[in-house]
Structures are given as C-alpha cells and as structure tokens.
Design a protein around this motif. Structure first.
Motif, PDB file in Angstrom:
ATOM      1  N   ASN A 109      12.969  19.857  43.586  1.00 45.33           N
ATOM      2  CA  ASN A 109      13.686  18.950  44.574  1.00 45.33           C
ATOM      3  C   ASN A 109      14.392  19.670  45.420  1.00 45.33           C
ATOM      4  O   ASN A 109      15.425  18.979  46.030  1.00 45.33           O
ATOM      5  N   THR A 110      14.389  20.948  45.581  1.00 42.28           N
ATOM      6  CA  THR A 110      15.101  21.875  46.693  1.00 42.28           C
ATOM      7  C   THR A 110      14.102  22.526  47.459  1.00 42.28           C
ATOM      8  O   THR A 110      13.843  22.602  48.731  1.00 42.28           O
ATOM      9  N   LEU A 111      12.992  23.191  46.756  1.00 42.65           N
ATOM     10  CA  LEU A 111      11.974  23.559  47.623  1.00 42.65           C
ATOM     11  C   LEU A 111      10.386  22.770  47.513  1.00 42.65           C
ATOM     12  O   LEU A 111       9.621  22.850  48.291  1.00 42.65           O
ATOM     13  N   TRP A 112      10.547  21.987  46.457  1.00 41.43           N
ATOM     14  CA  TRP A 112       9.465  21.063  46.541  1.00 41.43           C
ATOM     15  C   TRP A 112      10.140  19.577  45.956  1.00 41.43           C
ATOM     16  O   TRP A 112      10.959  19.681  45.333  1.00 41.43           O
ATOM     17  N   GLY A 113       9.382  18.470  45.799  1.00 44.23           N
ATOM     18  CA  GLY A 113       9.664  17.144  45.439  1.00 44.23           C
ATOM     19  C   GLY A 113       9.521  16.938  44.125  1.00 44.23           C
ATOM     20  O   GLY A 113       7.920  17.214  43.937  1.00 44.23           O
TER      21      GLY A 113
ATOM     22  N   GLU B  74      21.491  13.879  51.588  1.00 44.92           N
ATOM     23  CA  GLU B  74      20.698  13.225  50.589  1.00 44.92           C
ATOM     24  C   GLU B  74      19.171  13.332  51.139  1.00 44.92           C
ATOM     25  O   GLU B  74      18.261  13.648  50.330  1.00 44.92           O
ATOM     26  N   ASP B  75      19.076  13.440  52.452  1.00 44.05           N
ATOM     27  CA  ASP B  75      17.859  13.562  53.115  1.00 44.05           C
ATOM     28  C   ASP B  75      17.326  14.913  53.321  1.00 44.05           C
ATOM     29  O   ASP B  75      18.062  15.917  53.722  1.00 44.05           O
ATOM     30  N   VAL B  76      16.286  15.559  52.396  1.00 37.10           N
ATOM     31  CA  VAL B  76      15.927  17.001  52.385  1.00 37.10           C
ATOM     32  C   VAL B  76      15.510  17.378  53.921  1.00 37.10           C
ATOM     33  O   VAL B  76      15.441  18.723  54.073  1.00 37.10           O
ATOM     34  N   ALA B  77      15.016  16.516  54.803  1.00 36.90           N
ATOM     35  CA  ALA B  77      14.850  16.850  55.905  1.00 36.90           C
ATOM     36  C   ALA B  77      15.775  17.576  56.796  1.00 36.90           C
ATOM     37  O   ALA B  77      15.586  18.254  57.674  1.00 36.90           O
ATOM     38  N   LEU B  78      17.115  17.188  56.488  1.00 25.99           N
ATOM     39  CA  LEU B  78      18.333  17.695  56.905  1.00 25.99           C
ATOM     40  C   LEU B  78      18.714  19.177  56.101  1.00 25.99           C
ATOM     41  O   LEU B  78      19.886  19.818  56.680  1.00 25.99           O
ATOM     42  N   TYR B  79      18.250  19.598  55.299  1.00 28.86           N
ATOM     43  CA  TYR B  79      18.582  20.703  54.646  1.00 28.86           C
ATOM     44  C   TYR B  79      18.708  21.800  55.634  1.00 28.86           C
ATOM     45  O   TYR B  79      19.669  22.813  55.648  1.00 28.86           O
TER      46      TYR B  79
ATOM     47  N   PHE C  26      10.076  19.071  52.504  1.00 25.94           N
ATOM     48  CA  PHE C  26      10.315  20.276  51.776  1.00 25.94           C
ATOM     49  C   PHE C  26       9.360  21.549  52.342  1.00 25.94           C
ATOM     50  O   PHE C  26      10.132  22.556  52.219  1.00 25.94           O
ATOM     51  N   LEU C  27       8.233  21.269  52.925  1.00 26.37           N
ATOM     52  CA  LEU C  27       7.560  22.581  53.523  1.00 26.37           C
ATOM     53  C   LEU C  27       8.552  22.996  54.637  1.00 26.37           C
ATOM     54  O   LEU C  27       8.845  24.327  54.913  1.00 26.37           O
ATOM     55  N   ALA C  28       9.297  22.176  55.287  1.00 28.82           N
ATOM     56  CA  ALA C  28      10.240  22.865  56.209  1.00 28.82           C
ATOM     57  C   ALA C  28      11.266  23.498  55.786  1.00 28.82           C
ATOM     58  O   ALA C  28      11.704  24.614  56.439  1.00 28.82           O
ATOM     59  N   VAL C  29      11.841  23.267  54.587  1.00 28.18           N
ATOM     60  CA  VAL C  29      12.783  24.074  53.982  1.00 28.18           C
ATOM     61  C   VAL C  29      12.275  25.307  53.602  1.00 28.18           C
ATOM     62  O   VAL C  29      13.001  26.487  53.819  1.00 28.18           O
ATOM     63  N   GLN C  30      11.050  25.353  53.002  1.00 25.64           N
ATOM     64  CA  GLN C  30      10.417  26.592  52.685  1.00 25.64           C
ATOM     65  C   GLN C  30      10.204  27.694  53.740  1.00 25.64           C
ATOM     66  O   GLN C  30      10.506  28.799  53.872  1.00 25.64           O
ATOM     67  N   ARG C  31       9.837  27.110  54.914  1.00 28.11           N
ATOM     68  CA  ARG C  31       9.571  27.574  56.262  1.00 28.11           C
ATOM     69  C   ARG C  31      10.687  28.263  56.720  1.00 28.11           C
ATOM     70  O   ARG C  31      10.885  29.467  57.207  1.00 28.11           O
ATOM     71  N   TYR C  32      11.960  27.584  56.653  1.00 25.50           N
ATOM     72  CA  TYR C  32      13.198  28.200  57.322  1.00 25.50           C
ATOM     73  C   TYR C  32      13.630  29.298  56.392  1.00 25.50           C
ATOM     74  O   TYR C  32      13.945  30.337  56.852  1.00 25.50           O
ATOM     75  N   ALA C  33      13.417  29.232  54.864  1.00 21.62           N
ATOM     76  CA  ALA C  33      13.938  30.272  54.130  1.00 21.62           C
ATOM     77  C   ALA C  33      13.016  31.265  54.378  1.00 21.62           C
ATOM     78  O   ALA C  33      13.478  32.574  54.487  1.00 21.62           O
TER      79      ALA C  33
ATOM     80  N   ILE D 296       3.642  17.561  42.325  1.00 15.60           N
ATOM     81  CA  ILE D 296       4.865  17.670  43.077  1.00 15.60           C
ATOM     82  C   ILE D 296       4.454  17.248  44.626  1.00 15.60           C
ATOM     83  O   ILE D 296       3.297  17.411  45.078  1.00 15.60           O
ATOM     84  N   LYS D 297       5.716  17.029  45.255  1.00 13.89           N
ATOM     85  CA  LYS D 297       5.516  16.836  46.747  1.00 13.89           C
ATOM     86  C   LYS D 297       5.694  17.838  47.712  1.00 13.89           C
ATOM     87  O   LYS D 297       6.966  18.461  47.652  1.00 13.89           O
ATOM     88  N   LEU D 298       4.874  18.271  48.245  1.00 16.20           N
ATOM     89  CA  LEU D 298       5.000  19.413  48.962  1.00 16.20           C
ATOM     90  C   LEU D 298       3.795  19.479  50.299  1.00 16.20           C
ATOM     91  O   LEU D 298       2.557  19.603  49.838  1.00 16.20           O
ATOM     92  N   GLY D 299       3.726  19.672  51.428  1.00 20.86           N
ATOM     93  CA  GLY D 299       2.908  20.294  52.530  1.00 20.86           C
ATOM     94  C   GLY D 299       2.504  18.767  53.313  1.00 20.86           C
ATOM     95  O   GLY D 299       3.317  17.707  53.339  1.00 20.86           O
ATOM     96  N   GLN D 300       1.707  19.276  54.145  1.00 14.44           N
ATOM     97  CA  GLN D 300       1.246  18.049  55.202  1.00 14.44           C
ATOM     98  C   GLN D 300       0.689  16.813  54.970  1.00 14.44           C
ATOM     99  O   GLN D 300       0.204  16.533  53.656  1.00 14.44           O
ATOM    100  N   GLY D 301       0.718  15.750  55.527  1.00 15.50           N
ATOM    101  CA  GLY D 301       0.239  14.373  55.044  1.00 15.50           C
ATOM    102  C   GLY D 301       1.074  13.433  54.538  1.00 15.50           C
ATOM    103  O   GLY D 301       0.774  12.276  54.120  1.00 15.50           O
ATOM    104  N   ASN D 302       2.265  13.940  54.099  1.00 19.37           N
ATOM    105  CA  ASN D 302       3.387  13.213  53.329  1.00 19.37           C
ATOM    106  C   ASN D 302       4.913  13.499  54.046  1.00 19.37           C
ATOM    107  O   ASN D 302       5.095  14.861  53.964  1.00 19.37           O
ATOM    108  N   PRO D 303       5.603  12.494  54.440  1.00 16.36           N
ATOM    109  CA  PRO D 303       6.809  12.929  55.210  1.00 16.36           C
ATOM    110  C   PRO D 303       7.751  13.815  54.254  1.00 16.36           C
ATOM    111  O   PRO D 303       8.576  14.847  54.727  1.00 16.36           O
ATOM    112  N   THR D 304       7.972  13.267  53.093  1.00 11.42           N
ATOM    113  CA  THR D 304       8.426  13.921  52.274  1.00 11.42           C
ATOM    114  C   THR D 304       8.072  15.360  51.809  1.00 11.42           C
ATOM    115  O   THR D 304       9.031  16.387  51.748  1.00 11.42           O
ATOM    116  N   GLY D 305       6.884  15.607  51.531  1.00  9.35           N
ATOM    117  CA  GLY D 305       6.246  16.595  51.227  1.00  9.35           C
ATOM    118  C   GLY D 305       6.451  17.750  52.529  1.00  9.35           C
ATOM    119  O   GLY D 305       6.735  19.216  52.391  1.00  9.35           O
ATOM    120  N   GLU D 306       6.279  17.186  53.829  1.00  7.31           N
ATOM    121  CA  GLU D 306       6.590  18.138  54.887  1.00  7.31           C
ATOM    122  C   GLU D 306       7.975  18.414  55.066  1.00  7.31           C
ATOM    123  O   GLU D 306       8.071  19.528  55.495  1.00  7.31           O
TER     124      GLU D 306
END
Length: 637
Positions: free
Chosen positions: A282-286, A409-414, A309-316, A297-307
């Motif tokens: 729930n930090t690098l993936w859902g 609360e929203d991972v999109a803002l991490y 978390f992917l953005a968090v990884q890309r920033y890291a 787990i939720k991670l990657g394209q095609g799912n808003p939550t997965g995308e």
C-alpha cells in the motif's frame, strides 16, 4: 495542499508552547523549540517557537548538533516578518541560522558601497530578494525582440556584478530570488506573443537569470513555482499587502517561505537527506503481497489506483537516478517481497535499484537502524515513506532523526507531497551524484566478496584499487563542497565551508585543495575524500595545517588512509613543505578518527592558539619519512 502539509499535526501545539515558556534553562528551551519546529505551524506559532529558542540560539549546546549559518537578506521589499519563519525552519533542519536584514531597498549600496554592519556580520549566505517592481524593464509595448533582449542583458549584467561583489567581499554563497509577476497580463493568452509585454519580459529576465546563475555558481529561489497551489494568490504579490507594507510574501505564508530558505541553506551545508526508505504494501503497490499474491496487487496501467502506485515508483526511480539512495523497509517475507521486484511486469523499480532491502517481521525502527548501519550513513540521512499512520508515529517517536512525512489518503498525491517537503534539496548535480545509488549497491557486492575470503590482504589486492588525486577544480568543486558539509564520522575537524570558500582556498597557490577518487574491479566509488591543507598564522614557514581531512565511510578498511597520506606527503614535498600539522576536533560523531593521526605516524604536539577546547594536535615530518605500505595504485597525473 495545506502549508507544510508533510509535517505531522501536534495534538495541542498552543498548550505545548505555553508549557515550554515556563522552562528556565535556555538550552532546554532550545531543545523543546527544535522538537516543536517539526510540527505543522502557522505564522503565530512560528513566532512563538522562535521566541522560545532565541536565548538558546545565542550559544547552542554542542549536543544538539545545530550547524551555525549566517544569512544576509538584501531585499527590495519588506522581509522582516519572514525572519522567524526562516530561523524556525532552520531549527527543524538542524541549523542555527543568524539573519542580518539590510535596510529596505539598499541592496546595491550594501554590496557596492560600505556597509559596516554587513561586513561585521560576514555572511556565509547572501539572499538577493528582489521583486518585479524594483528597477523594472520599462519598454514601449511595440518594442522589438532585439530591444527586449538588450534590456534584459543589461539588467542581468548588473545583477551578476552584485553576485561577484558578494563572493569577493565575503566568500559567500549567493542565492538569487527569481522575480514574481505582480500585475495581471495585458494581452491574456496572447501575452507571450508580444515581446515587450510585461509578463513576457519578466519571463525572459528569469530565463536569463537561470542561465547566468548556472554559469556563475549562484543558487536560485523560485517562489512562484514553490508556492504554487498554497492558497489564495499563493500568498505572493497580494496587492493589498504590497501597497500597505511592501510585502511580497504574505505573513500567512511565512512558515513555508522560511522552509524554502532553510532547505537551501541546509543543502549548502550538506544537511539534505540522501536516502529514501520505502515501505511496500500500500505504498509501492496496492494490497498486501503476502495475501494477494503478485497477480492480485494493484499496480500498473489500466487501473486508476494501479497507475497511481506506478507513479510513486516512477518518482522514486527518478530520485534514484539523481543520486538518492533507495532502500526498502517492510514487514514482509523477504523472498515474497523481492519476487515482486523480479517478476511483476509493471514494476518501475527493480531489485538492483535498491541498495538495502530489509523485509522481516521486526519493528521498523530497528530495521531502519539496520539500514543506516548497512549503508554507513546516519539516521538523519533517511526519509521513510510509509502509508500507515501508526508506523509513521512509532518511527518518529523512536527515531526522531529520521524524516517521516505525513501522507494524504489518496496515493495519487504521494509524489507531490514528498517533493514539496524538500528533503532532497541540492546545490548541484554531478556525475558522482547520479552514480551514488549504484555505488552503494556495488558496496554490497564488495562486502559479499569480503565475507567469502579469509585473507584480508589478498582480498584487498584482488580489488585492484586505484586512487586518483586531483587538485579541486570546477569539475570537483560542487561534490567536494557537498562532502565537506555533510561528512560527520570520518572528519577530523568538521569545519564547514561554502563553495565560494572552497574555491578561494583552491585558488591559493600556497595551499592545497585535493579531491580523491577510488576505483576498483567492481566499479567507481566516486569522490571519496577531500583534503584541504594551508599555511596558518600559528605555524612556521614550510609547515601546512591539515585544515580538513574527510573520507567516505564506504571505503573504510581498505587502507585508503595510508594511500592518501602518501599522496599528501608527495604533494607537500613538491611545494617545499617539510611538516604537516594535523588537528583532531572531537564531536559527538567523529570518535572513530580519534587516533587517526597517531596510526599514521604523527607525533603529538602542544595545542595551537585559539582552538576549541579538547582539540588535539599532531605533527608529521615529511623529510626522510618512510614510504607508506598499501595495496593501492596511485594516479597523481
């Protein structure tokens, strides 16, 4: 985003400040102010924290670890109301900032004429806080592109002259505040198409300042970019405040403004963080990998939550590419956690990007200690990103030196919250910086090779090490200054210098400013040591004081000290130096080098005048000295 949103909220900051006011001891009051500076605060609370700290800041106790810094603000608008925010933000970042504010609008006179108060203050950092209404470039709206270019060049040339004066007079690092638009556009969306439109001219001027600053080694403060989205009018250029008090920055935004200044000051003095430690579930993936499996787990394209978390990884991953060390600290099964990095097709981070990977069921505070030890860095170098509020609170309580940002609360803002916190502020970017994360990962390979051998000498020879020594020049200056200001353990004197001060010493033909790199069969360790040696008024001709000797802990145990000493004695002899005088100034963190000079054959001598209590002094005669034995090839070309 709320101002200072990455800081935790105190359960009752007002009551805590009221209780702290009853403390009589200035040192204890300062310690309490440092603690309270780490919570979300407004303008009023910030002022109260500064008043709480004021007496203690006059002589901060060494055990608090505050690094002193003298900041001069030369402004064309009112800035006095911003000083408490700067000093309190400095406390939060481990700095004891003294601030000198030149008389309003007198920045030219202060640098081009005589300003006894500024000269006595001797700033290490000079902030030129200018506004768009000071000496505006006034051109007819029909002026040509060439007219605009000429006017911009003239204004930039004037400012560059002021930058040079600040460096020449004070050896100070200069920070130029970029200009903020204070009037609405005249042409709407067409503004950028008119060369002499006010906002177009301002954008041209800021672009030219960016270019000039890169060439001149000047740092920039971009208020408009950093304060964007912080509330009505972003707290900048409010016409009411401007006409009433010539305030460019609203008092409401003073805490954030202070943090922007303090993070630059901290970076100048090597106080920026350098390692991002990541939780996993729930930090690098859902989801929870141990329960949901790789497919769940939720991670990657095609799912808003997965995308998200992917953005968090890309920033890291981007932080890793600029040199921030990446680590993992997770309550998980090690094999299961590592398998995600190896096998999930959408992972932006791979196992090779992670310099320290700790996944077990122990408490995270203990695991963070293990990570810091494994990487040979201090806990104050770590930023810990974890979605769980309870885990964040525990780590803050157990390890106050670790930065633990609040998260929405929203991972999109991490990524936005982590970036806004400014933990990884820098004053330069070099090839060594980009390779730093990889260097720490390679160190793990070296350690693994060491653990497989029973003969240390054979192991060291098998590394095929080469130590390259170069006098500090433009290419080495930024990284050498970084090391001077952030190295605490293997640092004999912990003197801190700005880039301009290091440059001045490097330009002195009677002194030696040396940068050393180490390579081996695993790769390049980067710039691992800096030595500054110079004449001193307390010494005789033909003697050098080793003003600064520091080394990265990554290369400990490889006999680099002996090889470095051979380099130093060789270069000293070439300049007619017959004796080297080494000082050891004990601190809370450099006890590991207490007997450094005695191990290298130096002899104890009487203390030198005007040295801090406890300073030990050592002498080494270079004439007739026995060559040092070590397994390292030297490159002095």
């Amino acid at each position: 985003m709320e101002q200072l949103a990455w800081l935790p909220v105190h359960e009752d900051l007002g009551a805590a400040l009221s209780a702290a006011r009853r403390i009589a001891d200035p040192a204890e009051r300062l310690a309490r102010a440092m603690h309270l500076s780490g919570f979300r605060r407004d303008f009023t609370a910030t002022g109260r924290i500064e008043r709480l700290a004021e007496a203690g800041l006059a002589a901060p106790p060494a055990e608090l670890g505050l690094v002193p810094l003298r900041l001069a603000i030369l402004a064309s608008h009112t800035v006095d109301h911003l000083v408490p925010g700067i000093r309190v933000a400095g406390l939060h970042r481990g700095l004891a900032i003294s601030v000198h504010v030149a008389p309003y609008g007198n920045y030219r006179q202060a640098l081009l004429g005589e300003d006894p108060a500024l000269a006595e203050f001797a700033p290490q950092l000079v902030l030129l806080a200018l506004d768009a209404q000071d000496s505006p470039i006034a051109l007819p709206l029909g002026a040509s592109e060439a007219d605009v270019e000429q006017a911009v060049a003239a204004r930039v040339a004037e400012l560059r002259h002021l930058w040079r004066r600040a460096r020449e007079r004070f050896n100070a690092q200069v920070v130029q505040q970029l200009l903020v638009a204070t009037t609405p556009p005249l042409f709407g969306s067409y503004e950028a198409m008119v060369p002499a439109a006010p906002r177009t001219v301002l954008e041209r001027l800021n672009a030219a300042l960016r270019h000039a600053a890169r060439e001149d080694g000047v740092l920039l403060l971009d208020l408009a970019a950093q304060m964007a989205g912080q509330g009505p009018a972003d707290g900048l250029a409010d016409p009411v405040r401007w006409h009433q008090a010539k305030q460019l920055v609203s008092p409401v935004m003073a805490p954030l403004h202070g943090d922007l200044i303090a993070r630059i000051a901290g970076a100048v003095l090597g106080r920026a963080r350098k390692c991002l430690v990541l939780d996993l579930d729930n930090t690098l993936w859902g989801g929870v990998i141990g329960d949901d499996g790789i497919e769940g787990i939720k991670l990657g394209q095609g799912n808003p939550t997965g995308e998200a978390f992917l953005a968090v990884q890309r920033y890291a991953a981007q932080l890793g590419q600029r040199g921030i060390i990446l680590a993992v600290c997770s309550k998980n099964d090690m094999a299961v956690a590592e398998a995600v990095f190896e096998n999930h097709p959408e992972m932006a981070l791979r196992r090779g990007d992670i310099a320290a990977f700790v996944a077990n069921w122990s408490d995270k505070a203990g695991n963070l200690r293990q990570i810091a030890k494994q990487l040979n860095i201090g806990l104050d170098a770590l930023v810990f990103l974890d979605d769980n509020p309870a885990e964040r609170d525990i780590v803050r309580r157990e390890l106050p030196g670790v930065a633990v940002p609040e998260l929405p609360e929203d991972v999109a803002l991490y990524p936005a919250w982590l970036g806004a916190a400014g933990y990884f502020e820098t004053v330069g970017f070099t090839a060594d910086d980009a390779a730093r994360g990889r260097s720490y990962a390679l160190n793990a390979a070296r350690q693994a090779a060491l653990e497989q051998t029973t003969d240390l000498e054979s192991y060291l020879r098998s590394l095929e090490m080469v130590l390259t020594a170069r006098r500090i020049g433009p290419a080495e200056l930024p990284r050498a200054t970084q090391l001077i200001n952030k190295t605490n353990q293997f640092n004999l004197t912990t003197r801190r210098y700005t880039e301009a001060e290091v440059q001045a010493l490097a330009d002195d033909p009677a002194s030696l400013a040396l940068a050393l790199r180490l390579t081996d069969r695993f790769g390049d360790n980067g710039l691992i040591s800096v030595i500054l040696a110079r004449p001193d008024a307390s010494l005789r001709p033909g003697e050098w004081l080793i003003d600064t000797w520091l080394m990265s802990c990554r290369v400990l145990g490889r006999q680099v000290e002996a090889a470095t000493m051979q380099v130093l004695t060789t270069l000293a002899a070439q300049q007619g130096i017959h004796a080297l005088i080494g000082e050891y100034r004990p601190t809370a963190r450099n006890g590991m080098v207490a007997d450094h000079y005695s191990r290298l054959g130096f002899k104890p001598m009487a203390p030198l005048p005007d040295r801090p209590e406890g300073t030990l002094v050592w002498r080494y005669e270079t004439r007739g000295a026995t060559p040092f034995v070590h397994p390292i090839a030297l490159d002095l070309t």
